[in-house]
Design a protein around this motif. Sequence first.
Motif, PDB file in Angstrom:
ATOM      1  N   PRO A 129      39.652  40.853  34.166  1.00  0.00           N
ATOM      2  CA  PRO A 129      39.438  39.458  33.754  1.00  0.00           C
ATOM      3  C   PRO A 129      38.370  39.326  32.664  1.00  0.00           C
ATOM      4  O   PRO A 129      38.380  38.358  31.903  1.00  0.00           O
ATOM      5  N   TYR A 130      37.471  40.316  32.579  1.00  0.00           N
ATOM      6  CA  TYR A 130      36.424  40.256  31.556  1.00  0.00           C
ATOM      7  C   TYR A 130      36.895  40.866  30.233  1.00  0.00           C
ATOM      8  O   TYR A 130      36.310  40.612  29.195  1.00  0.00           O
ATOM      9  N   THR A 131      37.932  41.729  30.300  1.00  0.00           N
ATOM     10  CA  THR A 131      38.400  42.369  29.068  1.00  0.00           C
ATOM     11  C   THR A 131      39.647  41.703  28.503  1.00  0.00           C
ATOM     12  O   THR A 131      39.955  41.863  27.330  1.00  0.00           O
TER      13      THR A 131
ATOM     14  N   HIS B   2      42.434  38.236  48.706  1.00  0.00           N
ATOM     15  CA  HIS B   2      42.970  36.967  49.238  1.00  0.00           C
ATOM     16  C   HIS B   2      44.403  37.069  49.746  1.00  0.00           C
ATOM     17  O   HIS B   2      45.150  36.097  49.701  1.00  0.00           O
ATOM     18  N   HIS B   3      44.832  38.255  50.163  1.00  0.00           N
ATOM     19  CA  HIS B   3      46.127  38.333  50.844  1.00  0.00           C
ATOM     20  C   HIS B   3      45.973  39.219  52.070  1.00  0.00           C
ATOM     21  O   HIS B   3      45.001  39.963  52.187  1.00  0.00           O
TER      22      HIS B   3
ATOM     23  N   LYS C 281      42.371  36.225  38.741  1.00  0.00           N
ATOM     24  CA  LYS C 281      42.216  36.592  40.154  1.00  0.00           C
ATOM     25  C   LYS C 281      40.813  37.121  40.488  1.00  0.00           C
ATOM     26  O   LYS C 281      40.355  36.984  41.603  1.00  0.00           O
ATOM     27  N   TYR C 282      40.168  37.779  39.577  1.00  0.00           N
ATOM     28  CA  TYR C 282      38.804  38.278  39.781  1.00  0.00           C
ATOM     29  C   TYR C 282      38.642  39.101  41.063  1.00  0.00           C
ATOM     30  O   TYR C 282      37.769  38.829  41.886  1.00  0.00           O
ATOM     31  N   CYS C 283      39.500  40.097  41.260  1.00  0.00           N
ATOM     32  CA  CYS C 283      39.289  41.046  42.359  1.00  0.00           C
ATOM     33  C   CYS C 283      37.915  41.690  42.130  1.00  0.00           C
ATOM     34  O   CYS C 283      37.534  41.936  40.980  1.00  0.00           O
TER      35      CYS C 283
END
Length: 484
Positions: free
Chosen positions: A166-168, A306-307, A158-160
């Motif tokens: 997402p990087y860990t 994105h919501h 998702k990369y908020c």
Amino acid sequence: MNPKFFIKTFGCQMNVADTERMSALLSELGMLPADHLEDAQVIIINGCSVREKASHKAVSILGGLQELKQDGRGPIIGMGGCVGQLDKETLFKRAPFLDFVFGTDTIDNLPEILHRVKNGERRVLFTDFDPSMDYSTETKVFGAKAQAFVNIMKGCDKYCTYCIVPYTRGREKSRTISEVVDDIARLVASGVREVTLLGQNVNSFGKGNPNASAREPRELHNVIGKVGPKDGEENFPQLLRAIDSDSRCAELKRIRFTSSHPLDFSEELIDCYASPERGGVSRLSPNLHLPVQSGSNAVLQKMGRHHKIETYVEQMDRLRQVCPDVSISSDLIVGFPTETAQDFEDTLALCERVQFDSIYAFAYSPRPGTRASKMQDDVPNTVKNERLNQLLQHQMKIAEKRYASRIGKEMEMLVEGESKNQKVAGGKSGKVWTGRTGCNRVVNFFSENPMDFTGRFVNVKIVAASGLSLQGELVTGDATGDIK
Ligand code: SF4
């Protein structure tokens, strides 16, 4: 004498589950848990990177361990979790006495890591991600337990903008439904009665795994259209239904899950909350944690969520129609870059509208390495803290009302152990026990019965409530020892 280990855990339930796995792996090596860090021959810090403060906490603990390593002797010390994954070899520079660093994808290498350290290798680093898109594992439970965390997927796509996960934890990948069901059946046979299915975003579960058994529902939808994995792939409602219908899981009493993203929270998942007569999943706990993060669409956009708030509210209304007793919790961040006083008012209004049972709220602080850390952190700290306090007070009033509505009801709870916070009134003998209802509310009850209630389901009548917990009186089991 068996060597001992001590693991200090920071962060979310994923890290708690990872600690459980590390403990099980170490016990397979003949090690025992130490009550105190000073008694351990192996010390592991399972660090969390989600907020910079948490990351600093994990690293600052290392400073205090240095004196245990005088003259190069002392316990073997390692850093794991998201901190190990993210900071890698730089941790050896900050703490030269550290023996090993490992990541979120290399927990199963722990026996090998220890073997190498014991054989004289220094500064062992194990932080590679498994590049394969397949994810296969078996849950390890440390000791006899009624509850188990079951990882069903890992990673997040998702990369908020504010989030380092997402990087860990890497890209999303899921176990297959048949593997998860077999795993849970095995846990049930060993005495587990409640499972919590874990993933950063369980609504994406199944992406990329062929729906070879033609399970239903084939596709997922919500107000914005088709969501989650595609037709022809496995998905989360299929998994819930597969667990619920497997005869080997008949003695399982509760299925919980965390966490979800509102973007692909589906109608089909809401349908799982219906009563069994209406086609619901009978063991699914009436409880949902669905992080919303802000009540303002403008802020949500900056967060890369994105919501929209309107769809979130619609989803929660639908869920309460299907399952009126459901308890809903959420995560909220205040003071995100550009958040205005009106944006914050919108967050308060959202809490009022949805009537959360509980929230986890934080004042924003930039996390290096994220996109949001490049935005101007323009809400002063004093304002962030004021907003946080205001939000927590506002929520406490809502929670007090919601909890008070349970007074007089009889509820089933799973006892988790003796209460650490509540003491027995002076002169009385007995213990205060604590646990959770199916809707995830904490209940404390007093019993003079000397039996250990841990891991047992009991019925309690709710006699008092605060905004954080319920007070119960034992209905089944006290006098006769007849525990459900
Ligand atoms: S959904 Fe967003 S907040 Fe949650 S883990 Fe993924 S990137 Fe982080």
